[in-house]
Enzyme design. Structure first.
Site, PDB file in Angstrom:
ATOM      1  N   ASP A 147      38.275  22.659  36.198  1.00 44.74           N
ATOM      2  CA  ASP A 147      38.605  21.005  37.284  1.00 44.74           C
ATOM      3  C   ASP A 147      37.369  20.026  37.278  1.00 44.74           C
ATOM      4  O   ASP A 147      35.976  20.136  36.963  1.00 44.74           O
ATOM      5  CB  ASP A 147      39.216  21.164  38.387  1.00 44.74           C
ATOM      6  CG  ASP A 147      40.453  20.748  39.254  1.00 44.74           C
ATOM      7  OD1 ASP A 147      40.716  19.542  38.075  1.00 44.74           O
ATOM      8  OD2 ASP A 147      41.268  20.435  39.818  1.00 44.74           O
ATOM      9  N   GLU A 180      40.838  17.651  33.263  1.00 44.89           N
ATOM     10  CA  GLU A 180      40.559  16.335  33.164  1.00 44.89           C
ATOM     11  C   GLU A 180      41.162  14.932  33.498  1.00 44.89           C
ATOM     12  O   GLU A 180      41.271  13.598  33.599  1.00 44.89           O
ATOM     13  CB  GLU A 180      38.951  15.958  33.293  1.00 44.89           C
ATOM     14  CG  GLU A 180      38.465  16.167  31.256  1.00 44.89           C
ATOM     15  CD  GLU A 180      39.806  14.206  31.373  1.00 44.89           C
ATOM     16  OE1 GLU A 180      40.706  14.831  30.361  1.00 44.89           O
ATOM     17  OE2 GLU A 180      39.074  13.735  30.885  1.00 44.89           O
ATOM     18  N   TRP A 181      42.496  16.062  33.707  1.00 43.93           N
ATOM     19  CA  TRP A 181      43.780  15.185  34.086  1.00 43.93           C
ATOM     20  C   TRP A 181      43.673  13.808  33.212  1.00 43.93           C
ATOM     21  O   TRP A 181      45.176  12.901  32.640  1.00 43.93           O
ATOM     22  CB  TRP A 181      43.814  14.421  34.732  1.00 43.93           C
ATOM     23  CG  TRP A 181      42.914  15.345  35.749  1.00 43.93           C
ATOM     24  CD1 TRP A 181      43.810  16.251  36.391  1.00 43.93           C
ATOM     25  CD2 TRP A 181      42.224  14.954  37.458  1.00 43.93           C
ATOM     26  NE1 TRP A 181      43.186  16.708  37.295  1.00 43.93           N
ATOM     27  CE2 TRP A 181      41.867  15.757  37.434  1.00 43.93           C
ATOM     28  CE3 TRP A 181      40.866  13.698  37.367  1.00 43.93           C
ATOM     29  CZ2 TRP A 181      40.916  16.058  38.835  1.00 43.93           C
ATOM     30  CZ3 TRP A 181      39.738  13.906  37.818  1.00 43.93           C
ATOM     31  CH2 TRP A 181      39.830  15.084  39.030  1.00 43.93           C
ATOM     32  N   GLY A 182      42.990  13.342  31.181  1.00 42.84           N
ATOM     33  CA  GLY A 182      43.307  12.795  30.453  1.00 42.84           C
ATOM     34  C   GLY A 182      42.621  11.778  30.506  1.00 42.84           C
ATOM     35  O   GLY A 182      42.548  10.273  30.315  1.00 42.84           O
ATOM     36  N   ASN A 184      39.052  10.707  30.024  1.00 44.93           N
ATOM     37  CA  ASN A 184      38.119  10.498  28.759  1.00 44.93           C
ATOM     38  C   ASN A 184      39.359  10.929  27.584  1.00 44.93           C
ATOM     39  O   ASN A 184      37.695  11.301  26.485  1.00 44.93           O
ATOM     40  CB  ASN A 184      36.793  11.712  28.950  1.00 44.93           C
ATOM     41  CG  ASN A 184      36.381  11.464  30.479  1.00 44.93           C
ATOM     42  OD1 ASN A 184      35.875   9.959  30.819  1.00 44.93           O
ATOM     43  ND2 ASN A 184      36.979  12.351  31.971  1.00 44.93           N
ATOM     44  N   ASP A 202      48.195  15.454  38.508  1.00 40.57           N
ATOM     45  CA  ASP A 202      49.108  16.641  38.792  1.00 40.57           C
ATOM     46  C   ASP A 202      50.772  16.460  38.938  1.00 40.57           C
ATOM     47  O   ASP A 202      50.883  15.788  39.159  1.00 40.57           O
ATOM     48  CB  ASP A 202      49.216  16.937  40.190  1.00 40.57           C
ATOM     49  CG  ASP A 202      47.348  17.478  40.444  1.00 40.57           C
ATOM     50  OD1 ASP A 202      46.255  17.445  39.219  1.00 40.57           O
ATOM     51  OD2 ASP A 202      46.855  18.201  41.526  1.00 40.57           O
TER      52      ASP A 202
HETATM   53  C1  GLA Z   1      43.536  19.245  40.689  1.00 39.02           C
HETATM   54  C2  GLA Z   1      43.909  19.726  40.258  1.00 39.02           C
HETATM   55  C3  GLA Z   1      45.474  20.275  40.081  1.00 39.02           C
HETATM   56  C4  GLA Z   1      44.675  22.283  41.165  1.00 39.02           C
HETATM   57  C5  GLA Z   1      44.385  21.126  42.342  1.00 39.02           C
HETATM   58  C6  GLA Z   1      43.463  22.333  43.003  1.00 39.02           C
HETATM   59  O1  GLA Z   1      43.820  18.363  41.342  1.00 39.02           O
HETATM   60  O2  GLA Z   1      44.722  18.754  38.793  1.00 39.02           O
HETATM   61  O3  GLA Z   1      45.881  21.696  39.326  1.00 39.02           O
HETATM   62  O4  GLA Z   1      43.933  22.651  40.278  1.00 39.02           O
HETATM   63  O5  GLA Z   1      43.168  20.405  41.713  1.00 39.02           O
HETATM   64  O6  GLA Z   1      42.186  21.279  43.851  1.00 39.02           O
END
Ligand code: GLA
Length: 401
Positions: A147, A180-182, A184, A202
């Site tokens: 993460d 890293e959620w996109g 970068n 998320d």
């Molecule tokens: C981030 C991630 C989630 C999960 C939480 C855990 O938000 O994107 O998928 O792993 O952390 O704290």
């Protein structure tokens, strides 16, 4: 001096020759992850029971392999800096848990963070990457979700490469899942670093909408579907765009769950169930284990689907499959039921990325409805159907020989 030279050479060799473990995810990884349903409330009993049900529910036979514990399994580091599990939640230790999961013919995954703390405030791997990787290898970990919280000034590619190198040096093949959620553009550099990368923040238990949490937002199924246009060219065998763990069975309607699952299959996204398998309904189980729909996701060509057509709130998504087959998904994004009549022969579907063409006036295709598992005719006649709100129809076309 000799020692120093040895040490420098060791570091140089592990980083110069380091790479990701190739070939671990030739089709999108399938499994279960604790976060969406359990959040921080995880313990070894839940994980063991989930592994049991993965087998008895038929999910293992359907292709689900990985049982992944997300955030909050961690305890403190010991006085040498090695990470230990939370002794109350995981009293038998992680190795025993991994052994149990392996004894069921399944694989075991764990979670860490590139920063100094995880998103839920547990110890992160920053500065401990090689030690953590050694522990994971010793425990028998097969999959690491990594993460991006509390990373401050870290460079994303560099930070993920450090962990990739550490895993490689530890010597146990581990699927590396970048989270890293996109932020970068991981699709641009992720292929050599890991096997999958998140493309969004998320997911929420919402089909169409979003939920604010102060400093961050979680997203509905359609919002994630729409979020990144054009990144399908970066996905393929061993390197996938990850649309996030699924919310099937967590509270959306049956139609929405079916549509969510179908779309994740069409996008060649990893399929990580995120519900409480111990209390899953028959309907949820049937969605998660539909082998014909899963086959669309697991097609060996590994081509991510794309939107072929949009008309008001009806969309048609297509995904080229092996042997010149094609998956076609009709998606009703609207609130009202829609009647459709689709005359194949008026259409010519072309995928420039993989150089494939589907000319319905020249080739006849057998049409199979993958949710009802029935052949329903050929492309010589129009497809006529009714699609409920927030639902889909999923067809597979196979050339008539
Ligand atoms: C981030 C991630 C989630 C999960 C939480 C855990 O938000 O994107 O998928 O792993 O952390 O704290």
């Amino acid at each position: 001096m000799k020692k120093l030279t040895f040490f420098i050479l060791l570091i140089l060799s592990t980083s110069l020759y380091a790479q990701k473990f190739e070939g671990l995810a030739l089709t999108p990884p399938m499994g279960w992850n604790s976060w969406n349903y359990f959040g921080c409330d995880v313990d070894e009993a839940i994980i063991r029971q989930t592994a049991d049900i993965m087998v008895t529910s038929g999910m293992k036979d359907a292709g689900y392999q990985y049982i992944v514990i997300d955030d909050c399994w961690h305890g403190e580091r010991d006085n040498l800096g090695f990470i230990q599990p939370d002794p109350e939640r995981f009293p038998s230790g992680i190795k025993a848990l991994a052994d149990y999961i392996h004894s069921k013919g399944l694989k075991f995954g764990i979670y860490s963070d590139a920063g100094w703390k995880t998103c839920a405030g547990r110890p992160g791997s920053r500065g401990y990457e090689y030690q953590d990787a050694m522990k994971y290898a010793e425990w028998g970990v097969d999959y690491l979700k990594y993460d991006w919280c509390n990373t401050e000034d870290l460079n994303a590619k560099g930070a993920f490469m450090t962990m990739r190198n550490a895993l490689y040096a530890a010597g146990r093949p581990i699927v590396f899942s970048l989270c890293e959620w996109g932020n970068n553009n991981p699709w641009e550099w992720g292929k050599d670093v890991g096997h999958l990368w998140r493309i969004s923040g998320d997911i929420a238990v919402i089909f169409d909408g979003e939920e604010g949490h102060g400093t961050w937002t979680s997203w509905g199924v359609l919002q994630i579907l729409d979020m990144r246009e054009g990144i399908r060219i970066y996905a393929g065998p061993d390197h996938w765009n990850d649309f996030d763990m699924m919310e099937v069975g967590n509270g959306m309607t049956l139609s929405e769950d079916r549509a969510h699952f179908t779309l994740w299959c069409m996008m060649a996204s990893p399929l990580m169930a995120g519900n409480d398998l111990r209390n899953m309904s028959q309907e949820t189980r049937e969605i998660l284990t539909n082998n014909e729909v899963i086959a669309v996701n697991q097609d060996p060509l590994g081509i991510q689907g794309f939107k072929y057509l949009k008309k008001d709130e009806l969309e048609i998504w297509v995904k080229p499959l092996k042997e010149d087959e094609l998956a076609v998904c009709f998606l009703n994004r609207g609130m009202a039921t829609k009647k459709i009549e689709f005359n194949w022969e008026d259409h010519f579907i072309k995928d420039d990325f993989v150089h494939k063409e589907y000319k319905f006036d020249q080739t006849e295709y057998q049409v199979r409805d993958l949710w009802i598992k029935k052949n329903i005719g050929t492309t010589k006649k129009s497809y006529v159907s009714t699609i409920a709100s927030h639902d889909v129809k999923l067809l597979k076309l196979s050339p008539v020989k």
